[in-house]
Design a protein around this motif. Structure first.
Motif, PDB file in Angstrom:
ATOM      1  N   GLY A 356      57.326  37.627  41.475  1.00  0.00           N
ATOM      2  CA  GLY A 356      56.214  38.375  42.059  1.00  0.00           C
ATOM      3  C   GLY A 356      55.516  39.263  41.042  1.00  0.00           C
ATOM      4  N   VAL A 357      56.295  39.902  40.174  1.00  0.00           N
ATOM      5  CA  VAL A 357      55.694  40.782  39.160  1.00  0.00           C
ATOM      6  C   VAL A 357      54.812  39.966  38.209  1.00  0.00           C
ATOM      7  N   PHE A 358      55.323  38.825  37.760  1.00  0.00           N
ATOM      8  CA  PHE A 358      54.524  38.008  36.848  1.00  0.00           C
ATOM      9  C   PHE A 358      53.265  37.468  37.543  1.00  0.00           C
ATOM     10  N   LEU A 359      53.461  36.974  38.789  1.00  0.00           N
ATOM     11  CA  LEU A 359      52.303  36.483  39.535  1.00  0.00           C
ATOM     12  C   LEU A 359      51.298  37.611  39.748  1.00  0.00           C
ATOM     13  N   GLY A 360      51.816  38.804  40.057  1.00  0.00           N
ATOM     14  CA  GLY A 360      50.960  39.969  40.298  1.00  0.00           C
ATOM     15  C   GLY A 360      50.122  40.300  39.070  1.00  0.00           C
ATOM     16  N   LEU A 361      50.773  40.304  37.902  1.00  0.00           N
ATOM     17  CA  LEU A 361      50.044  40.620  36.675  1.00  0.00           C
ATOM     18  C   LEU A 361      48.953  39.584  36.420  1.00  0.00           C
ATOM     19  N   ALA A 362      49.308  38.325  36.603  1.00  0.00           N
ATOM     20  CA  ALA A 362      48.322  37.268  36.388  1.00  0.00           C
ATOM     21  C   ALA A 362      47.135  37.424  37.338  1.00  0.00           C
ATOM     22  N   MET A 363      47.439  37.667  38.618  1.00  0.00           N
ATOM     23  CA  MET A 363      46.369  37.803  39.596  1.00  0.00           C
ATOM     24  C   MET A 363      45.565  39.077  39.360  1.00  0.00           C
ATOM     25  N   GLY A 364      46.231  40.130  38.849  1.00  0.00           N
ATOM     26  CA  GLY A 364      45.533  41.367  38.514  1.00  0.00           C
ATOM     27  C   GLY A 364      44.448  41.118  37.472  1.00  0.00           C
ATOM     28  N   ILE A 365      44.804  40.334  36.470  1.00  0.00           N
ATOM     29  CA  ILE A 365      43.843  40.043  35.398  1.00  0.00           C
ATOM     30  C   ILE A 365      42.628  39.280  35.934  1.00  0.00           C
ATOM     31  N   VAL A 366      42.893  38.209  36.727  1.00  0.00           N
ATOM     32  CA  VAL A 366      41.743  37.443  37.220  1.00  0.00           C
ATOM     33  C   VAL A 366      40.905  38.272  38.198  1.00  0.00           C
ATOM     34  N   THR A 367      41.567  39.164  38.945  1.00  0.00           N
ATOM     35  CA  THR A 367      40.814  40.017  39.868  1.00  0.00           C
ATOM     36  C   THR A 367      39.876  40.942  39.094  1.00  0.00           C
ATOM     37  N   LEU A 368      40.376  41.483  37.981  1.00  0.00           N
ATOM     38  CA  LEU A 368      39.560  42.361  37.149  1.00  0.00           C
ATOM     39  C   LEU A 368      38.330  41.606  36.645  1.00  0.00           C
ATOM     40  N   ILE A 369      38.564  40.380  36.200  1.00  0.00           N
ATOM     41  CA  ILE A 369      37.446  39.556  35.724  1.00  0.00           C
ATOM     42  C   ILE A 369      36.443  39.305  36.857  1.00  0.00           C
ATOM     43  N   ARG A 370      37.001  38.947  38.030  1.00  0.00           N
ATOM     44  CA  ARG A 370      36.142  38.672  39.178  1.00  0.00           C
ATOM     45  C   ARG A 370      35.273  39.885  39.527  1.00  0.00           C
ATOM     46  N   ALA A 371      35.893  41.073  39.502  1.00  0.00           N
ATOM     47  CA  ALA A 371      35.164  42.300  39.849  1.00  0.00           C
ATOM     48  C   ALA A 371      34.012  42.524  38.869  1.00  0.00           C
ATOM     49  N   GLN A 372      34.265  42.241  37.574  1.00  0.00           N
ATOM     50  CA  GLN A 372      33.209  42.425  36.577  1.00  0.00           C
ATOM     51  C   GLN A 372      32.056  41.457  36.829  1.00  0.00           C
ATOM     52  N   ILE A 373      32.425  40.217  37.182  1.00  0.00           N
ATOM     53  CA  ILE A 373      31.392  39.210  37.454  1.00  0.00           C
ATOM     54  C   ILE A 373      30.515  39.639  38.628  1.00  0.00           C
ATOM     55  N   LEU A 374      31.171  40.210  39.641  1.00  0.00           N
ATOM     56  CA  LEU A 374      30.430  40.647  40.820  1.00  0.00           C
ATOM     57  C   LEU A 374      29.637  41.918  40.498  1.00  0.00           C
ATOM     58  N   GLY A 375      29.979  42.552  39.357  1.00  0.00           N
ATOM     59  CA  GLY A 375      29.240  43.721  38.883  1.00  0.00           C
ATOM     60  C   GLY A 375      29.395  44.958  39.748  1.00  0.00           C
ATOM     61  N   VAL A 376      30.619  45.333  40.053  1.00  0.00           N
ATOM     62  CA  VAL A 376      30.815  46.512  40.896  1.00  0.00           C
ATOM     63  C   VAL A 376      31.203  47.761  40.096  1.00  0.00           C
ATOM     64  N   GLY A 377      31.205  47.646  38.790  1.00  0.00           N
ATOM     65  CA  GLY A 377      31.582  48.814  37.990  1.00  0.00           C
ATOM     66  C   GLY A 377      33.051  48.784  37.644  1.00  0.00           C
ATOM     67  N   PHE A 378      33.362  49.324  36.442  1.00  0.00           N
ATOM     68  CA  PHE A 378      34.716  49.194  35.921  1.00  0.00           C
ATOM     69  C   PHE A 378      35.748  49.980  36.737  1.00  0.00           C
ATOM     70  N   ASP A 379      35.324  51.145  37.287  1.00  0.00           N
ATOM     71  CA  ASP A 379      36.293  51.951  38.035  1.00  0.00           C
ATOM     72  C   ASP A 379      36.757  51.235  39.306  1.00  0.00           C
ATOM     73  N   ILE A 380      35.794  50.687  40.050  1.00  0.00           N
ATOM     74  CA  ILE A 380      36.166  49.947  41.257  1.00  0.00           C
ATOM     75  C   ILE A 380      36.961  48.700  40.878  1.00  0.00           C
ATOM     76  N   GLY A 381      36.534  48.024  39.826  1.00  0.00           N
ATOM     77  CA  GLY A 381      37.244  46.843  39.336  1.00  0.00           C
ATOM     78  C   GLY A 381      38.704  47.147  39.041  1.00  0.00           C
ATOM     79  N   THR A 382      38.937  48.302  38.418  1.00  0.00           N
ATOM     80  CA  THR A 382      40.316  48.673  38.106  1.00  0.00           C
ATOM     81  C   THR A 382      41.121  48.891  39.378  1.00  0.00           C
ATOM     82  N   VAL A 383      40.534  49.568  40.352  1.00  0.00           N
ATOM     83  CA  VAL A 383      41.218  49.793  41.628  1.00  0.00           C
ATOM     84  C   VAL A 383      41.604  48.451  42.245  1.00  0.00           C
ATOM     85  N   VAL A 384      40.646  47.523  42.272  1.00  0.00           N
ATOM     86  CA  VAL A 384      40.874  46.221  42.896  1.00  0.00           C
ATOM     87  C   VAL A 384      41.974  45.457  42.156  1.00  0.00           C
ATOM     88  N   ALA A 385      41.933  45.483  40.835  1.00  0.00           N
ATOM     89  CA  ALA A 385      42.924  44.746  40.049  1.00  0.00           C
ATOM     90  C   ALA A 385      44.321  45.307  40.262  1.00  0.00           C
TER      91      ALA A 385
END
Lengths: 443, 443
Positions: A356-385
């Motif tokens: 779960g920890v490894f999967l979580g880290l992997a999904m955290g990274i792609v979520t961060l990328i996704r948030a940037q693509i959607l352009g919601v700002g780095f602070d919100i992106g970090t929260v989401v990731a």
């Protein structure tokens, strides 16, 4: 093939009929018979050789079996009924109206009828309900020669002659001799000399799933069924247990899919019965899911202030639910086939949480990328990731611990279905999300 | 039990050792042996009677089998290897290092070694890979008496003597005779007179799942495996196919749970291998789910205007996902066991959509109630309730049609897992929700 059979029947020619049926297996002939019209079905069983008729009719549905027997000459019905294996006779008698069953039972010789009546008393899905009395019994003192004579006399009716069961005068099972051993020995040897006394057996009331597990474990082709005082009531043959294995896997799959298992094959269930099997869990899950509404209303201000947080709700909850479903299905199945037990609690938790920890880290990274693509700002992106990381680990944890605990509590772990985990993770995941958002964004 | 075995071994007393092992089944003894330390394992196989040793070692893992054989006296290894059934020898040789396999193969007589080498060439999960050459073959012209003599000579090594396979001079299978029939006949009868020529058989390259289906359908205990030109290479026994049935159900469950199936039993997989089996689908589903973000951003204005709409997002999507998962698991399983085929397309669609309509109406009502309890106003409540109806019907439709289409395209329908349907319904469900909201609330 059915067309060909129809033509052969229309010819009224015994020879070509026999040539035809010799080309096919009983199962295939049964399939063809099902597709015949009613008159042809009767004609088929009137013409077919007796023992083949019994083999074929066993593959038909009880309702059809009864309809056919009801219209055959009494003689033919008697032969069919007596040649069918006893477990199939029991299935037939239990499926039709008690009144009809009573009439059919009159066709059986009295001692056999009594045996059948006893078999009919065993509860569905128990070893007793699967047992057939068509096994070959013998006495310890018999010689090989005498046993072979006995087999020649009764062997025609036996379901399986690979094993001869040695019974004492009280009807208790004392051991087993394989047909192979009998052939390998001198005619004067007694069964006592070659008997194997430690026989794997099951009790009448054992659940069929457990019986199948024992058969699987010990690689058997038949298991004797005993009463509490060790009297032998019959055997269960491997083909019936294979059906059980399929059934039980189907049930587990349906439970894991979040519905009550359908007892009948797919098309045998009416829309209404499928509805009832599904609506129960849907409502339970609805009530459990409903509190996500309260959670969101509770965080209404946060949401209004940063509406972008709403964009990620389905994504985060979906990812959590998916991870949980992966874990729970793997684990519940591993428990069903006996690979995992409660005593493995810590091994399982360590394995699932680490994964779960490894999967979580992997999904955290792609979520961060996704948030940037959607352009919601780095602070919100970090929260989401960071939420993604936590939700994935949390889902793995919940999906691992719940089946283990249910197993310990003797509740079928398959109750924790994919939808159950998804629902559970939805509500708790939202709390994780908004708590992190409030803290990290100073809302 | 293992402790007791340890003590018995420490006594160095043949008699008490034999008394002990007679009390247990080979499977149980194998379990005990696994828990012994290394020296005791060697001592066990040095002391155990030869044929029992072979039976027991078959239940051990290949690595352990090899370690034990490697340290036994050559004589003992030769006996063990030759007494093991050929499919288990193949499993062992394929699991260890080719160099080790080569050394072990030297212990086999040349003609047997050649057979084993051929068996080793068959691809995993095919009929050929499960076949054992330890069956009893005979010629058409043999008399019952001669056949029985032959069985007495070679029967010790055979895996199953319920059937005698009649082979012609080219090695082609011409028919089968059951041991039961042999016993029931006069000694001078020839096999030709009682042979059953229409034998259910499978080809070497058939997938094991299909072989298991055939065995289930025809209630067999063994199936002969033939090459394309009808030469017999061996038989597959029911116990091996039961393992296949379990394996295939496990694979289906894991696929339905949205992960790549684990090839090994649960604890045999490292965290890293579990991670790899899960991350693939998680990422695919993540990408598919990601567009929910776009949908929500697209409806940002609607959402800001009526923030209460956000409260019901997880509830509506959750309910849709649950309905879809119920349908897809039931249907994929029904297809796996052959209850549903593509030709049933319209029957399935009608059944699932009708059920979906009833489930949708029921869920619509409870959603309306839930909305009133949360106090969002009757107009929003109506939007939410109607969305619930549509989403449930939509999920039923998608979950019914996708597996059918995949089946038609010869893709394993289990690819449409619960998580897959959930993800698909999430995105499309949001569009249904906001479209309805805009129209009904005039936003």
């Amino acid at each position: 093939m059915t067309e060909e059979l129809k033509n052969v029947l229309a010819e009224f020619d015994q020879l070509s009929f026999h040539e035809f049926i010799e080309k096919y297996q009983p199962y295939d002939l049964a399939e063809m018979v099902t597709n015949l019209n009613y008159e042809d079905q009767i004609a088929f069983f009137e013409t077919a050789p007796q023992d083949l008729g019994a083999e074929i009719i066993e593959f038909l549905e009880p309702e059809l079996q009864y309809r056919i027997m009801d219209h055959l000459a009494d003689d033919s019905t008697i032969t069919l009924l007596n040649d069918m294996s006893s477990d199939k006779v029991v299935d037939l008698l239990l499926a039709i109206h008690p009144h009809q069953a009573k009439i059919l039972m009159e066709f059986l010789p009295e001692d056999y009828r009594e045996k059948i009546k006893t078999l009919m008393t065993y509860e569905a899905n128990t070893a007793g309900s699967l047992a057939t009395v068509d096994y070959i019994g013998a006495r310890k003192s018999w010689t090989i020669d005498f046993t072979l004579q006995h087999i020649r006399k009764v062997g025609h009716d036996a379901e399986l002659v690979s094993y001869i069961y040695v019974i004492d005068t009280h009807g208790k099972l004392v051991g087993v001799v394989s047909l192979k051993d009998i052939i390998l020995q001198k005619p004067t040897t007694t069964l006592e000399e070659i008997i194997k006394e430690d026989v794997i057996s099951v009790s009448v009331e054992m659940h069929q799933e457990e019986v199948a597990d024992i058969l699987t474990k010990y690689d058997l082709v038949a298991i004797p069924v005993l009463t509490k005082d060790h009297r032998m009531i019959g055997i269960i043959t491997v083909d019936d247990l294979i059906d059980v294995i399929h059934e039980e896997a189907t049930e587990d799959i349906q439970k894991l899919g979040g519905s009550q298992p359908l007892v009948e094959p797919y098309f045998k269930n009416s829309v209404w019965s499928v509805f009832r099997k599904r609506i129960g869990w849907l409502l339970i899950l609805f009530v459990a899911e409903a509190y996500t509404g309260n959670v969101l209303r509770h965080y209404e201000d946060t949401l209004e202030e940063v509406i972008a947080l709403a964009f990620f709700v389905p994504l985060l909850l979906g990812t959590g639910g998916n991870t949980g479903t992966q874990t729970v299905t793997t684990l519940v199945r591993a428990m069903a086939v006996g690979e995992v037990q409660f005593k493995d609690f810590f091994r399982v938790m360590r394995k699932e949480i680490t994964t779960g920890v490894f999967l979580g880290l992997a999904m955290g990274i792609v979520t961060l990328i996704r948030a940037q693509i959607l352009g919601v700002g780095f602070d919100i992106g970090t929260v989401v990731a960071i939420t993604a990381i936590f939700i994935v680990i949390w889902a793995s944890f919940v999906a691992a611990i719940l089946p283990l605990i249910l197993h310990k509590l003797k509740v079928d772990p398959a109750v924790v279905s994919g939808p159950f985990i998804t629902t559970f993770v939805d509500g708790t995941g939202l709390i994780i999300y908004f708590t992190l958002a409030r803290v990290m964004l100073n809302l």
